[in-house]
Design an enzyme around this catalytic site. Sequence first.
Site, PDB file in Angstrom:
ATOM      1  N   LYS A  86      -8.428   5.736 -19.642  1.00  0.00           N
ATOM      2  CA  LYS A  86      -8.746   6.235 -20.982  1.00  0.00           C
ATOM      3  C   LYS A  86      -7.500   6.122 -21.882  1.00  0.00           C
ATOM      4  O   LYS A  86      -7.052   5.031 -22.135  1.00  0.00           O
ATOM      5  CB  LYS A  86      -9.295   7.649 -20.869  1.00  0.00           C
ATOM      6  N   TYR A  89     -16.619  16.389 -15.459  1.00  0.00           N
ATOM      7  CA  TYR A  89     -16.885  14.947 -15.570  1.00  0.00           C
ATOM      8  C   TYR A  89     -17.989  14.545 -14.569  1.00  0.00           C
ATOM      9  O   TYR A  89     -17.946  14.954 -13.399  1.00  0.00           O
ATOM     10  CB  TYR A  89     -15.585  14.173 -15.293  1.00  0.00           C
ATOM     11  N   ARG A 140       0.853  -1.206   0.000  1.00  0.00           N
ATOM     12  CA  ARG A 140       0.000   0.000   0.000  1.00  0.00           C
ATOM     13  C   ARG A 140       0.884   1.250   0.000  1.00  0.00           C
ATOM     14  O   ARG A 140       0.590   2.242  -0.643  1.00  0.00           O
ATOM     15  CB  ARG A 140      -0.967   0.018   1.192  1.00  0.00           C
ATOM     16  N   ASP A 182      -7.625  18.258 -14.773  1.00  0.00           N
ATOM     17  CA  ASP A 182      -7.890  16.888 -15.202  1.00  0.00           C
ATOM     18  C   ASP A 182      -7.518  16.821 -16.689  1.00  0.00           C
ATOM     19  O   ASP A 182      -8.218  17.383 -17.533  1.00  0.00           O
ATOM     20  CB  ASP A 182      -9.373  16.562 -14.967  1.00  0.00           C
TER      21      ASP A 182
HETATM   22  C1  LIG Z   1     -13.348   8.671 -16.795  1.00  0.00           C
HETATM   23  C2  LIG Z   1     -12.962  10.000 -16.261  1.00  0.00           C
HETATM   24  C3  LIG Z   1     -12.711  10.175 -14.892  1.00  0.00           C
HETATM   25  C4  LIG Z   1     -12.897   9.071 -13.882  1.00  0.00           C
HETATM   26  O1  LIG Z   1     -11.975   8.062 -14.066  1.00  0.00           O
HETATM   27  P1  LIG Z   1     -12.246   6.503 -13.676  1.00  0.00           P
HETATM   28  O2  LIG Z   1     -10.978   5.872 -14.076  1.00  0.00           O
HETATM   29  O3  LIG Z   1     -13.440   6.068 -14.448  1.00  0.00           O
HETATM   30  O4  LIG Z   1     -12.503   6.489 -12.206  1.00  0.00           O
HETATM   31  C5  LIG Z   1     -12.320  11.432 -14.474  1.00  0.00           C
HETATM   32  N1  LIG Z   1     -12.178  12.455 -15.333  1.00  0.00           N
HETATM   33  C6  LIG Z   1     -12.431  12.329 -16.646  1.00  0.00           C
HETATM   34  C7  LIG Z   1     -12.282  13.506 -17.549  1.00  0.00           C
HETATM   35  C8  LIG Z   1     -12.828  11.095 -17.165  1.00  0.00           C
HETATM   36  O5  LIG Z   1     -13.097  10.978 -18.461  1.00  0.00           O
END
Ligand SMILES: *Cc1c(COP(=O)(O)O)cnc(C)c1O
Length: 384
Positions: free
Chosen positions: A194, A97, A45, A169
């Site tokens: 992604k 998001y 962890r 982000d």
């Molecule tokens: C998918 C996404 C998230 C969340 O990520 P997860 O891996 O699904 O928890 C946060 N910000 C953006 C812009 C996203 O597309």
Amino acid sequence: MNELTEILESIPVDPLTGAVAVPIYQTSTYVQESPGANKGFDYTRTNNPTRKILEDIIAKLEDGKRGLAFASGLAAIDAVVKLLHAGDEVVAVDDIYGGAFRLFTTVYNRFGITIKFVDTTNAANVEKAISGKTKMIWLESPTNPLLKISDIEAIAAIAKKNNVLLVVDNTFASPILQKPLKLGADIVIHSATKYIGGHTDVLAGLVVTADEGLGEEIKYIQNATGGVLAPFDSWLLIRSIETLKIRVEEHSRNALKIARYLQTKEEIKSLNYPGLESHPNHAIAAKQQKLPGGIISFSFKNDTEESAVSFVTSTKLFKLAESLGGAKSLVCHPASMTHKSIPRETRLKSGVTDSLIRLSVGLEDADDLINDIEQALAKVKQKK
Ligand SMILES: *Cc1c(COP(=O)(O)O)cnc(C)c1O
């Protein structure tokens, strides 16, 4: 040397075997010679050799000091929000998001953290929304699903002036196309699920900080709350980053071709792609991003959910699914899928209309993808 090549070259070769691929250290604990005497690892962890290599790679790739890997994008977001205290305020991009919206408005509201949404495409709106309680500015650029672009450098200057942290982000751009820390941001977040993962097979989140102190604070939160990325998933991301540059460049090339094709279709009303000259933030996108990226959104002239549903159930190469950024093209209907948790009025006000469709353009041949869209559009027409 190319930046990505240089970063990958800096990964130490496994000293035990000389393995070319990074080994997966699938262990929870480590033998200690005497209490507290270890080789830098005592419990997974807290630290794991495979995760550590990934964290060092992403820190370099985002031009930051410290990288941290989490079990999902939301776990990464959650750890960053935990820098705040009760009574603090966040000023955030309105087209945020859906999962971050839910986290702020239904979980962190209970802990006394409030969030103010503004149209951050105009930096002046951000400055106006800042109060004495504001501790963080929260940006996504490009946004999901409207592909709005905010001027990160201008907003970073506002953040500095007001002594507020700027969090970006960077999921939609990836570190190949955009480097928010270079533009003045303090923290970068990725849903590595992604583009960084890129093969729709792993859930992961990454955080990179511009300075060591902030990195240390988030590292403390990561260890204290435990949302870390597993060794195998860390290895999957290291493997994926080797092809990140060629993938993201191809996603973007394909998307531009498709956006130019969609521009010629009269049944389409609003077409959002930062690479088109018609995009309201095209100039700033061209300035701060290397390429426009692989996501396109559009709606139909009649703006009915029926048209959208007919389209998303007619495409074949574009699979109907949530998520984005993978080799396989995906299509989604935000109003009934990713943005379902946002109230309709709020959703409409921010521009996520009933017929809005989001395309995640994959790595298939662009002409095959255009043919797939063409036959699906023909089916929408027949249904009317
Ligand atoms: C998918 C996404 C998230 C969340 O990520 P997860 O891996 O699904 O928890 C946060 N910000 C953006 C812009 C996203 O597309």
